[in-house]
Design a protein around this motif. Structure first.
Motif, mmCIF file in Angstrom:
data_model
loop_
_atom_site.group_PDB
_atom_site.id
_atom_site.type_symbol
_atom_site.label_atom_id
_atom_site.label_comp_id
_atom_site.label_asym_id
_atom_site.label_seq_id
_atom_site.Cartn_x
_atom_site.Cartn_y
_atom_site.Cartn_z
ATOM 1 N N TYR A 126 0.866 -1.181 0.000
ATOM 2 C CA TYR A 126 0.000 0.000 0.000
ATOM 3 C C TYR A 126 0.904 1.233 0.000
ATOM 4 O O TYR A 126 1.899 1.279 0.734
ATOM 5 C CB TYR A 126 -0.910 0.009 1.225
ATOM 6 N N GLY A 127 0.547 2.216 -0.795
ATOM 7 C CA GLY A 127 1.354 3.423 -0.869
ATOM 8 C C GLY A 127 0.501 4.679 -0.910
ATOM 9 O O GLY A 127 -0.670 4.642 -1.319
ATOM 10 N N TYR A 128 1.104 5.772 -0.480
ATOM 11 C CA TYR A 128 0.409 7.062 -0.550
ATOM 12 C C TYR A 128 1.429 8.162 -0.816
ATOM 13 O O TYR A 128 2.620 8.032 -0.529
ATOM 14 C CB TYR A 128 -0.344 7.359 0.755
ATOM 15 N N GLU A 129 0.942 9.266 -1.370
ATOM 16 C CA GLU A 129 1.718 10.489 -1.546
ATOM 17 C C GLU A 129 0.781 11.672 -1.356
ATOM 18 O O GLU A 129 -0.376 11.623 -1.789
ATOM 19 C CB GLU A 129 2.328 10.564 -2.949
ATOM 20 N N THR A 130 1.275 12.724 -0.749
ATOM 21 C CA THR A 130 0.484 13.945 -0.632
ATOM 22 C C THR A 130 1.425 15.139 -0.589
ATOM 23 O O THR A 130 2.399 15.142 0.176
ATOM 24 C CB THR A 130 -0.428 13.916 0.618
ATOM 25 N N LYS B 100 -2.402 10.938 -3.664
ATOM 26 C CA LYS B 100 -2.675 9.670 -4.336
ATOM 27 C C LYS B 100 -2.536 8.528 -3.349
ATOM 28 O O LYS B 100 -1.639 8.521 -2.502
ATOM 29 C CB LYS B 100 -1.714 9.455 -5.512
ATOM 30 N N VAL B 101 -3.420 7.552 -3.480
ATOM 31 C CA VAL B 101 -3.306 6.301 -2.737
ATOM 32 C C VAL B 101 -3.320 5.172 -3.754
ATOM 33 O O VAL B 101 -3.996 5.244 -4.792
ATOM 34 C CB VAL B 101 -4.456 6.129 -1.721
ATOM 35 N N ALA B 102 -2.537 4.129 -3.480
ATOM 36 C CA ALA B 102 -2.439 3.011 -4.417
ATOM 37 C C ALA B 102 -2.276 1.709 -3.653
ATOM 38 O O ALA B 102 -1.743 1.685 -2.538
ATOM 39 C CB ALA B 102 -1.266 3.222 -5.372
ATOM 40 N N VAL B 103 -2.734 0.632 -4.253
ATOM 41 C CA VAL B 103 -2.586 -0.697 -3.680
ATOM 42 C C VAL B 103 -2.165 -1.639 -4.795
ATOM 43 O O VAL B 103 -2.642 -1.532 -5.939
ATOM 44 C CB VAL B 103 -3.898 -1.170 -3.007
#
Length: 409
Positions: free
Chosen positions: A186-190, A233-236
């Protein structure tokens, strides 16, 4: 200044070449970490770099050039040879868990020189890392993962370049992180950065056009209106299924006040995007898709040719058809590829008649590619595109062939 900068870069590269002539064993390719699941957010570091002995600086880049012969409604400009871009990467491990990476691009020869990425990353925790500098806004997947050698097509997706501003970057800072659990990651960026300006509705295209803000070089030193642009962004991703990402980018774009005097209401631009990529395990078919929706608060004084809603995206399907030794390249792959694209520049109906506003585009692009090895690709594409104007007249048709190559170095 741009030519002085180019000379400095050339002398830097020349210095590495001279060292290579003295002792080529000083050079080594930095190996990729294959133990972790890589995501689109890792694309800026998932590139081949060349380091010199124990120096903390690494160098890399890619080049792409092509030939094309296209015609619109039977009218053609003939044979065209293009040097699309030369991109240089410079990276450094400043200290333990502190690193720097820059991406400098020369487009169309030296017609444009852009710093697309120049960031310092501080790794605090796998789930909490700081990034600051010139940041690539993570809207969709292509904006982060845009390197030419990674794609089987000469042209970049139209939705990513003419609806969204491809390689859109700004000055700012933010946080990012990843978390692993077995086959899942799981990843995120802001990030908060400088953003768009009035050029998205006041431009030479005479329509709502987000890429027009890329022409404003002042965005790297000041905000046009003092309001930050939020991108998150959120990603899985699952090793066996693929990666799904959902992203948002939005903020005020217009100059609504000056010297304390209110000029206009705050007008927003908001973008939502979803992307997905996977590889089918049985056939090794690679599929990637990205779709985005844009909403712009256009003043009522503007005509309806300036749309307040846009939507579009693309789907790429890549199928390996031949693997093995080709012309002495033992790891060669020949791929059959197909891209479908759609963009609606102006979603809505005419106020006066209730009729549909028909400014849209459809494109189909089949192609073949040959990869002597993973980091170099030769591409042959056939473009067929329908473009309908705002009144819904019979579409203009563009068709033709493109051939080119792209390679990391």
């Amino acid at each position: 200044m741009r030519y002085q900068f180019l000379i400095i870069i050339l002398f830097t590269i020349s210095g590495y070449d001279l060292t290579a002539q003295v002792d080529s064993s000083l050079f080594r390719r930095i190996k990729k970490d294959t133990t972790k699941v890589l995501m689109n957010m890792d694309a800026i570091y998932n590139r081949p770099f060349l380091s010199v002995s124990k120096l903390p600086v690494a160098v890399g880049g890619y080049v792409e050039a092509n030939w094309q012969h296209l015609a619109t409604n039977g009218v053609s400009e003939g044979h065209q040879f293009q040097m699309r871009r030369l991109t240089l990467f410079l990276g450094s491990n400043i200290y333990k868990r502190i690193k720097f990476l820059s991406e400098i691009e020369f487009e169309d020869g030296t017609k444009e020189i852009n710093i697309e990425f120049a960031s310092v990353d501080v790794e605090l925790h796998p789930l909490l890392n700081f990034r600051g500098g010139v940041i690539m806004n993570p809207i969709g997947a292509f904006n982060q993962n845009h390197d030419g050698p990674k794609w089987e097509f000469v042209d970049r997706p139209i939705s990513a370049t003419e609806m969204l501003p491809a390689t859109w970057s700004n000055v700012g800072f933010g946080l990012y992180g990843k978390w692993y659990k077995k086959d899942w990651v799981y990843g995120y960026e802001t990030y908060l950065t400088n953003g768009f300006d009035d050029k998205i509705i006041s431009n030479a295209q005479n329509k709502t056009f987000l890429p027009a803000s890329k022409l404003n070089p002042n965005r790297f030193e000041e905000s046009s209106n003092g309001q930050p642009l939020l991108t998150t962004k959120v990603a899985v991703k699952n090793r066996k299924i693929g990666e799904l990402g959902i992203s948002y980018m939005g903020g005020v774009y217009n100059k609504f006040q000056e010297d304390g005097i209110i000029l206009d209401a705050k007008r927003r631009v908001d973008v939502w995007a979803i992307d997905f990529n996977t590889t089918l395990r049985t056939t090794k078919t690679y599929i990637i898709t990205e779709w985005a929706f844009v909403r712009v608060d256009v003043p009522e004084t503007y005509t309806q040719q300036y749309g307040n809603k846009q939507a579009g995206g693309f789907v790429d399907v890549v199928q390996p058809v031949v693997r093995g030794n080709i012309l002495g390249f033992t790891r060669s792959v020949i791929n059959a590829a197909l891209r479908f694209e759609y963009v609606d520049w102006n979603i809505g109906k005419f106020t006066e008649t209730g009729g549909n506003i028909s400014e849209d585009m459809i494109s189909i692009m089949p192609g073949l590619s040959w990869r002597p090895f993973t980091q170099t690709v030769f591409r042959l594409n056939y473009r067929y595109k329908w473009q309908t104007d705002i009144l819904g007249n019979p579409p203009s048709k563009t068709a033709g062939f493109q051939f080119g190559f792209s390679s990391y170095f």
